[in-house]
Design a protein around this motif. Structure first.
Motif, PDB file in Angstrom:
ATOM      1  N   MET A  11      51.045  55.520  69.672  1.00 15.36           N
ATOM      2  CA  MET A  11      52.114  56.392  70.651  1.00 15.36           C
ATOM      3  C   MET A  11      52.549  55.289  71.763  1.00 15.36           C
ATOM      4  O   MET A  11      53.853  55.216  71.788  1.00 15.36           O
ATOM      5  N   MET A  12      51.678  54.388  72.102  1.00 14.12           N
ATOM      6  CA  MET A  12      52.127  53.215  72.970  1.00 14.12           C
ATOM      7  C   MET A  12      53.101  52.231  72.265  1.00 14.12           C
ATOM      8  O   MET A  12      54.214  51.840  72.830  1.00 14.12           O
ATOM      9  N   ALA A  20      59.148  62.984  80.069  1.00 15.54           N
ATOM     10  CA  ALA A  20      57.726  62.766  79.597  1.00 15.54           C
ATOM     11  C   ALA A  20      57.068  63.091  78.340  1.00 15.54           C
ATOM     12  O   ALA A  20      57.626  64.328  77.641  1.00 15.54           O
ATOM     13  N   VAL A  21      56.265  62.337  77.571  1.00 19.42           N
ATOM     14  CA  VAL A  21      55.653  63.031  76.078  1.00 19.42           C
ATOM     15  C   VAL A  21      54.258  63.110  76.651  1.00 19.42           C
ATOM     16  O   VAL A  21      53.574  62.212  77.107  1.00 19.42           O
ATOM     17  N   VAL A  31      53.118  67.045  65.983  1.00 17.73           N
ATOM     18  CA  VAL A  31      52.699  65.658  65.183  1.00 17.73           C
ATOM     19  C   VAL A  31      51.501  65.336  65.237  1.00 17.73           C
ATOM     20  O   VAL A  31      50.798  65.591  66.496  1.00 17.73           O
ATOM     21  N   ASP A  32      50.916  64.838  64.259  1.00 14.61           N
ATOM     22  CA  ASP A  32      49.461  64.362  64.324  1.00 14.61           C
ATOM     23  C   ASP A  32      49.585  62.666  64.702  1.00 14.61           C
ATOM     24  O   ASP A  32      50.163  61.980  64.145  1.00 14.61           O
ATOM     25  N   VAL A  34      54.705  59.522  64.128  1.00 10.99           N
ATOM     26  CA  VAL A  34      54.998  59.050  65.453  1.00 10.99           C
ATOM     27  C   VAL A  34      56.241  58.251  65.630  1.00 10.99           C
ATOM     28  O   VAL A  34      56.860  58.483  66.446  1.00 10.99           O
ATOM     29  N   ALA A  35      56.449  57.379  64.518  1.00 12.62           N
ATOM     30  CA  ALA A  35      57.730  56.569  64.612  1.00 12.62           C
ATOM     31  C   ALA A  35      58.810  57.544  64.562  1.00 12.62           C
ATOM     32  O   ALA A  35      59.921  57.124  65.291  1.00 12.62           O
ATOM     33  N   ASP A  36      58.645  58.586  63.824  1.00 13.98           N
ATOM     34  CA  ASP A  36      59.728  59.499  63.485  1.00 13.98           C
ATOM     35  C   ASP A  36      60.025  60.040  64.833  1.00 13.98           C
ATOM     36  O   ASP A  36      61.192  60.361  65.268  1.00 13.98           O
ATOM     37  N   LEU A  37      59.019  60.593  65.607  1.00 15.06           N
ATOM     38  CA  LEU A  37      59.117  61.267  66.880  1.00 15.06           C
ATOM     39  C   LEU A  37      59.891  60.489  67.705  1.00 15.06           C
ATOM     40  O   LEU A  37      60.986  60.691  68.507  1.00 15.06           O
TER      41      LEU A  37
END
Length: 224
Positions: free
Chosen positions: A97-98, A4-5, A41-42, A49-52
């Protein structure tokens, strides 16, 4: 083991949710823009977010808890910049995020997304127009995505808490906080652990025929 995130996981409802999911044996990646978390992450930074997503890979559960109150002012006194900042976190952060993590869930044939809305998004709180409008947007986003993904095995639901005892409410004007607390028939604020229990259920296999729904957790305040 499920992964989970959880965004906004440094404190408040995000932290309580991360702890509750860990108790269910879920591997939790706690995300926030600051604090004692796994990933800083902001959520308003689309590239970050994409990098995460690239670094941690696919997850099974996405909890969008990150949020801000925005301006505590009458509507006509609010600035558009404050509105944009509120929507960047509360709405576009959820969207980012989605977009980053839902495709992996669809590929795996199973996923749970829980978005944090608010009772304010249903009936509006005075002097919190930006916050109320942003949470209404989260509700509509959840309903739309739930329908889009209904046959994929990925369920998207939202929760709509009333006032909960979190650090975020420490920044709410006392008169506003008193007003919205007075609307709760149970005559008390909720506790983060109570909300986390609902989120854990929505993030589990125990939910199988609910998507695009909004679950109130309001001590009886719910209006529809």
């Amino acid at each position: 083991m499920r992964r989970a995130v959880v965004t906004g996981a440094a404190q408040g409802l995000g932290a309580a949710t991360a702890e509750r999911l860990s108790g269910d044996g879920v591997e939790v990646i706690r995300v926030d823009r600051a604090g004692d978390v796994d990933e800083r992450v902001d959520v308003t930074d689309e590239a970050a977010v994409a990098d995460l997503a690239r670094r941690i890979g696919a997850v099974d559960i996405l909890i969008n808890s990150a949020g801000i109150v925005g301006p505590n002012l009458p509507l006509v006194e609010t600035a558009l910049g404050a509105w944009r900042a509120t929507f960047e976190v509360n709405v576009l952060g959820v969207v980012s995020m989605m977009r980053a993590f839902v495709p992996g869930m669809v590929s795996g044939g199973w996923g749970r997304v829980v978005n944090f809305a608010s009772m304010a998004g249903k009936d509006g709180n005075p002097n919190l127009a930006a916050y109320s409008a942003s949470k209404a947007a989260v509700i509509a986003l959840t309903k739309s995505a739930g329908k889009e993904l209904a046959t994929t095995g990925v369920l998207v639901n939202a929760i709509a808490p009333a006032v909960i005892a979190t650090p975020m409410n420490a920044t709410t004007a006392p008169d506003v906080l008193a007003h919205i607390t007075s609307l709760i028939p149970m005559k008390r604020v909720g506790e983060p652990q109570e909300v986390a229990e609902l989120v854990a259920w929505l993030a589990s296999d125990r939910v199988s025929f609910s998507t695009g729904a909004v679950y109130d957790i309001s001590g009886g305040r719910a209006v529809y």
